[in-house]
Design an enzyme around this catalytic site. Structure first.
Site, PDB file in Angstrom:
ATOM      1  N   GLU A 164       0.813  -1.230   0.000  1.00 41.63           N
ATOM      2  CA  GLU A 164       0.000   0.000   0.000  1.00 41.63           C
ATOM      3  C   GLU A 164       0.839   1.270   0.000  1.00 41.63           C
ATOM      4  OE1 GLU A 164      -3.043  -0.029   2.989  1.00 41.63           O
ATOM      5  OE2 GLU A 164      -4.080  -1.713   2.067  1.00 41.63           O
ATOM      6  N   GLU A 346      -5.339  -8.495   0.296  1.00 41.84           N
ATOM      7  CA  GLU A 346      -6.033  -8.169   1.549  1.00 41.84           C
ATOM      8  C   GLU A 346      -7.489  -7.868   1.256  1.00 41.84           C
ATOM      9  OE1 GLU A 346      -4.656  -4.978   4.140  1.00 41.84           O
ATOM     10  OE2 GLU A 346      -2.586  -5.665   3.905  1.00 41.84           O
TER      11      GLU A 346
END
Ligand code: FCB
Length: 441
Positions: A164, A346
């Site tokens: 991320e 995720e």
């Protein structure tokens, strides 16, 4: 299930700072999150990752839990300051040994280790030199990736450069919700560019040192909508969309920055940089939870802030919006824009689950969420998305960054006093889903 590709990978994800604890054990150096936890207002209730799930000492039990779930793969990260306490230079053998033990026990359990090189815990010593805003950070990262590739490349085939990118750069350098908590446009832009350079350098190092490595980067992508659908929030949404969804995927996979960022970042881009950033990748890692909302706000670094979801929209535990259709659309959009295989690295649901009188944790809200999002994944696959795997966030309840331990994402409950692990109803649901998927394959 019949629409899943052969060899579809079912997994669970964690990250080092969120679970390991042992923050001062065996020579580990401080990270920017150790500092953040000691900064007033940095983390709810002053919680820290000092002990977390004590996974550093209890990893064998956690691997046994994963074996019980029947997962194919385990995505974890290495703590940079555990293996290089000052970020560069002297290596900490005890830290390297820990990941040897972890990787070996994961492999012994018949589970594939997926190693993420960076999940937000920069060594504090490197932050003291300017962190990602310093162009040298790309070289520091490349040296660190070299150490890991040499040490673990004989056993780890799946590599992830970063987790991320946009979250830790935006929240670290513009909206002060994460370490190092800076609010500065120039530093934010430099961090974006240098992290992209680090990614490119990391890909090259891993490709060279690990024959046959399969390399991905993990991007969070969430549709950005103007709060209330109001026109005065439209520019806020467009800029947040560039910062959040495009400033890493586009340069890494298409070779250019999105328009607003491209104009602003120009002073920091040198000849040849875009080619260094845009390296061949094997798959696209997607982290997705729900859409986000932007609101014009002139008092912030970039003139926008976080907006609210429509008041009537469904939310779960932590207040995040539940929009499974946005997940399907995101998978289709990635397919259209980047044309590559996707691994969902995720997806999951946070809340404040606690055991009932019998000690059981009946987290039906999480099962509902996972069921809805899995159905959307199947829709996307039928619509043409090439999805190769799905990882639940997270194996364990853990240190959820700025919100500390109150926000539980695990399919296994952790009692942070006793460190007792108890699989929740969602863990049984997930194990069963994996079994059914296998028998349908
Ligand atoms: C993601 C992070 C992960 C975890 C989940 C809930 O943004 O990658 O570490 O905090 O959110």
């Amino acid at each position: 299930m019949a629409d899943l590709p052969k060899d579809f990978v079912w997994g669970v994800s964690t990250s080092a700072y969120q679970i390991e604890g042992a923050a001062f054990a065996d020579g580990r150096g401080p990270s920017i999150w150790d500092t953040r936890c000691r900064t007033a207002g940095g983390v709810v209730n002053g919680h820290t990752g000092d002990v977390a799930c004590d996974h550093y000492h209890r990893y064998a039990e956690d691997v046994a839990l994963m074996r019980g779930l029947g997962v194919d793969a385990y995505r974890f990260s290495v703590a940079w300051p555990r293996v290089l306490p000052r970020g560069r230079g002297a290596v900490n053998q005890a830290g390297l040994d820990f990941y040897d033990r972890l990787i070996d026990s994961v492999l012994e359990a018949g589970i594939a280790p997926w190693l993420c090189v960076y999940h937000w815990d920069l060594p504090q010593a490197l932050q003291d030199l300017g962190g990602w805003a310093n162009r040298d950070s790309a070289g520091w990262y490349a040296d660190y990736a070299t150490l890991l590739a040499r040490r673990y490349g004989d056993r780890v085939q799946r590599w992830i450069t970063f987790n991320e990118f946009s979250v830790f750069t935006l929240f670290g350098y513009a909206i002060p919700w994460a370490a190092p908590g800076i609010t500065d446009r120039a530093q934010h832009l430099r961090a974006i560019h240098h992290v992209n350079l680090a990614h490119g350098a990391g890909v090259d190092v891993i490709r060279t040192l690990v024959p046959g490595a399969s390399i991905g980067a993990v991007h969070n992508r969430q549709r950005v909508l103007p709060e209330g659908g109001r026109p005065e929030n439209a520019e806020a949404a467009a800029l947040l969309d560039e910062h959040w969804n495009l400033s890493f995927c586009d340069p890494q996979l298409l070779g250019h920055y999105p328009p607003r960022v491209a104009r602003a970042i120009e002073p920091y881009v040198k000849a040849g940089d875009m080619a260094r950033i845009c390296r061949p990748m094997d798959w696209f890692g997607l982290n997705h939870y729900g859409p986000i909302f932007a609101r014009a706000n002139p008092d912030t670094t970039w003139g926008y802030g976080w907006g609210d979801a429509p008041p009537d929209s469904p939310t779960y535990g932590v207040g995040w919006a539940v929009f499974p259709d946005a997940f399907r659309d995101e998978l289709l959009e990635i397919t259209r824009r980047y044309r590559m295989p996707i691994v969902i690295t995720e997806n999951g649901c946070g809340g404040s689950d606690s055991p009932d009188e019998s000690g059981a944790i009946d987290d039906q809200h999480r099962i509902n969420y996972l069921r809805l999002y899995n159905a959307s994944m199947h829709e996307a696959i039928r619509g043409g998305a090439d999805v190769r795997g799905y990882f639940v966030w997270s194996l364990l309840d853990n240190f959820e960054w700025g919100s500390g331990y109150g926000n539980r994402f695990g399919i296994v409950h952790v009692d942070f006093e006793s460190q007792k692990r108890t699989p929740k109803a969602s863990a049984r649901w997930y194990a069963d889903l994996i079994k059914r998927a296998r028998s349908a394959a």
